[in-house]
Design an enzyme around this catalytic site. Sequence first.
Site, PDB file in Angstrom:
ATOM      1  N   THR A 169       2.897  -2.157   5.004  1.00  0.00           N
ATOM      2  CA  THR A 169       4.293  -1.713   4.991  1.00  0.00           C
ATOM      3  C   THR A 169       4.714  -1.032   3.696  1.00  0.00           C
ATOM      4  O   THR A 169       5.842  -0.543   3.610  1.00  0.00           O
ATOM      5  CB  THR A 169       5.255  -2.889   5.271  1.00  0.00           C
ATOM      6  OG1 THR A 169       4.963  -3.982   4.394  1.00  0.00           O
ATOM      7  CG2 THR A 169       5.138  -3.349   6.709  1.00  0.00           C
TER       8      THR A 169
ATOM      9  N   GLY B 241       7.870  -1.956  -8.630  1.00  0.00           N
ATOM     10  CA  GLY B 241       6.805  -2.423  -9.506  1.00  0.00           C
ATOM     11  C   GLY B 241       7.052  -2.050 -10.950  1.00  0.00           C
ATOM     12  O   GLY B 241       7.543  -0.965 -11.254  1.00  0.00           O
TER      13      GLY B 241
ATOM     14  N   THR C  76      12.531   2.893  -3.131  1.00  0.00           N
ATOM     15  CA  THR C  76      12.996   1.998  -2.077  1.00  0.00           C
ATOM     16  C   THR C  76      14.313   1.322  -2.438  1.00  0.00           C
ATOM     17  O   THR C  76      14.508   0.851  -3.557  1.00  0.00           O
ATOM     18  CB  THR C  76      11.940   0.920  -1.794  1.00  0.00           C
ATOM     19  OG1 THR C  76      10.738   1.553  -1.366  1.00  0.00           O
ATOM     20  CG2 THR C  76      12.410  -0.048  -0.716  1.00  0.00           C
TER      21      THR C  76
ATOM     22  N   GLU D  93       4.022   2.005   0.624  1.00  0.00           N
ATOM     23  CA  GLU D  93       3.541   3.388   0.660  1.00  0.00           C
ATOM     24  C   GLU D  93       3.644   3.951   2.074  1.00  0.00           C
ATOM     25  O   GLU D  93       2.815   4.747   2.515  1.00  0.00           O
ATOM     26  CB  GLU D  93       2.109   3.496   0.136  1.00  0.00           C
ATOM     27  CG  GLU D  93       1.993   3.357  -1.361  1.00  0.00           C
ATOM     28  CD  GLU D  93       2.740   4.429  -2.127  1.00  0.00           C
ATOM     29  OE1 GLU D  93       2.716   5.591  -1.698  1.00  0.00           O
ATOM     30  OE2 GLU D  93       3.359   4.097  -3.149  1.00  0.00           O
TER      31      GLU D  93
ATOM     32  N   SER E 260      11.841   3.155   4.586  1.00  0.00           N
ATOM     33  CA  SER E 260      11.154   4.336   5.102  1.00  0.00           C
ATOM     34  C   SER E 260      12.081   5.552   5.191  1.00  0.00           C
ATOM     35  O   SER E 260      11.626   6.686   5.074  1.00  0.00           O
ATOM     36  CB  SER E 260      10.575   4.026   6.492  1.00  0.00           C
ATOM     37  OG  SER E 260       9.607   3.002   6.411  1.00  0.00           O
TER      38      SER E 260
END
Length: 626
Positions: free
Chosen positions: A414, A174, A137, A416, A143
């Site tokens: 929102t 993460g 991301t 994955e 997306s």
Amino acid sequence: MPDLEVEAEALTAVLDGRWAGLKREVRAQIAEEKFRDPTELDTEAHRAQVLEQLQALARTDRPGLGYDPAYGGGGDVGGSLTSFEMLGFGDLSLMVKAGVQWGLFGGAVQLLGTERHHEKYLRRITGLDLLGCFAMTEHGHGSDVQHLRTTATFDHGEFVINTPDESAVKEYIGNAARDGELAVVFAQLITGGETRGVHAFLVPIRIDGRPAPGVTISDCGLKAGLNGVDNGRLSFDHVRVPREALLNRFADVAEDGTYSSPIESDNRRFFTMLGTLIRGRISVAGSAGNATKRALAVAVRYGERRRQFFKPGGDEVVLLDYLAHQRKLLPAIAKTYALHFAQEELVGKLHDLGTEPPEQEQRELESRAAGVKAITTWHATETIQMAREACGGAGYLSENLLPALKADTDVFTTFEGDNTVLLQLVAKGLLTSYKDQFADLSTFGTVRFVAEQIVETVIERTSARKVVERLASANDDDVLFNREWHLKLFEDREEHVLGGVARRLRKAVDGGDPFEAFNNAQDHVLRAGRVHVDRLVLEAFVAAIARCADPAAAALLERVCDLYALANIEADRAWFLEHGRLTSARSKAVVSAVNSLCAELRPHARVLVDGFAVPSQFLRAPLLDS
């Protein structure tokens, strides 16, 4: 039915399904561990606790279950997903951090890399000797992965990883802010002056605990939930990595810069690469489902003990005896059961397809994963909020679990994959019948494809409609609890909606703008995705009942399935009325049937949530002690 005696263990046996043994092992281990509620922890303490718990998980055999046995794994993809889902009963920060480490980071190395990567990294990833990130991301592209702006330019035998502007900063990554050492970075591969699309590269981000040269790391800071996960931002200033850093299962670059791939089409290659990474999406759906079960277990237990207002005879009434309260909880329990069985089917299909499934089956699996993830995570958000309301002010106290569940699962809708985008992916697959062109079609390419095809298979299906019409004149008592009617009504709705989308797109695009055609039909496209998933979920519930070995449990689940089907029909009564599938009288009868089912299932509410087998330490809350 009220006198039906059903043991919670019989329901658990049906729910646990194919990986029942693994689930029993996980529950047994959880029972031996001391659960430390993170409610009172600050961010750093929470992150430290989650890392400590992650290290404890690494000492079991579960993190490597889905990896190749040649590299110390278990070769059990379904078991791997199941073990991740079980973490959804506890601190969801641990589930997310485990998913990043072993699902996304390790999964990308396993599924996008080749033997050289597997040999070098997989054991270290499994044992937590190497902590990693999944850097996809970007600030300007979430997306829309295909148009990420980070670049990887081949230069003199190396790749130069670069962040060209602020919109290309990797965001919400993460493991990045605190613990990560190596990142799978998704970037536009450029070689010989030609851009070959998004590929994945292994890039060191920390060396001896400090940012690697050319890498800038910052902390995303306090979030609404999941603060045990160290989300961070990454940017790269011409960071050089060796040619072998490219995860090269689907494409490679030779020493002279020559690009090669077994998949000729750039679009098809991109979709193939992303398709291998659906395990994370499936894990999110399963974890969201387990968090929902935990919330419902709390709310039902509270509803059985909390009394409010007096009957004329003088007795106070427990909350769960009110129809309004039953209406909150019991349809949600029914849908949770239904989605659980759909999730179980999904995990089984992924496991059985193996690592190189036929392309159409892979596309169908991706579509199903997208749809189940969207519906399950939306259901989690709605149900946990409803459970909080069902527990009144007590449910608003952090010590009573529900606020953390609400905050931690909110982002599941929102990440994955944004749910709205995922439902469009489902509809795209249905409109193109998952044909070979699927991977090569953009959204607007899909519009043109639909416009150019006869698609009679979409528009002219009538079998379900004939059954619905045949049963239209039957008595309500004969129809409302008729499983054939439920199944055919769901199927007929899906066929009608999908055919309507196809006709609408064909008509609108004739001489017009494909963007406008799709944009103007977007509401219709999303409905097509949703009703398709509704049909799959109902069919999964019916199949699960057929597998149930305990007659009493099967009888109870039949009524729970009735409630799922009729509550779904009730929620969509406007469509069924507008399209002549229900008369106004039968529409009212559906509402009455939902009411009667809630009353009929009320005595079984506790056994239904006990059947979820939520580990007892995750249900310890003061509101259940009073």
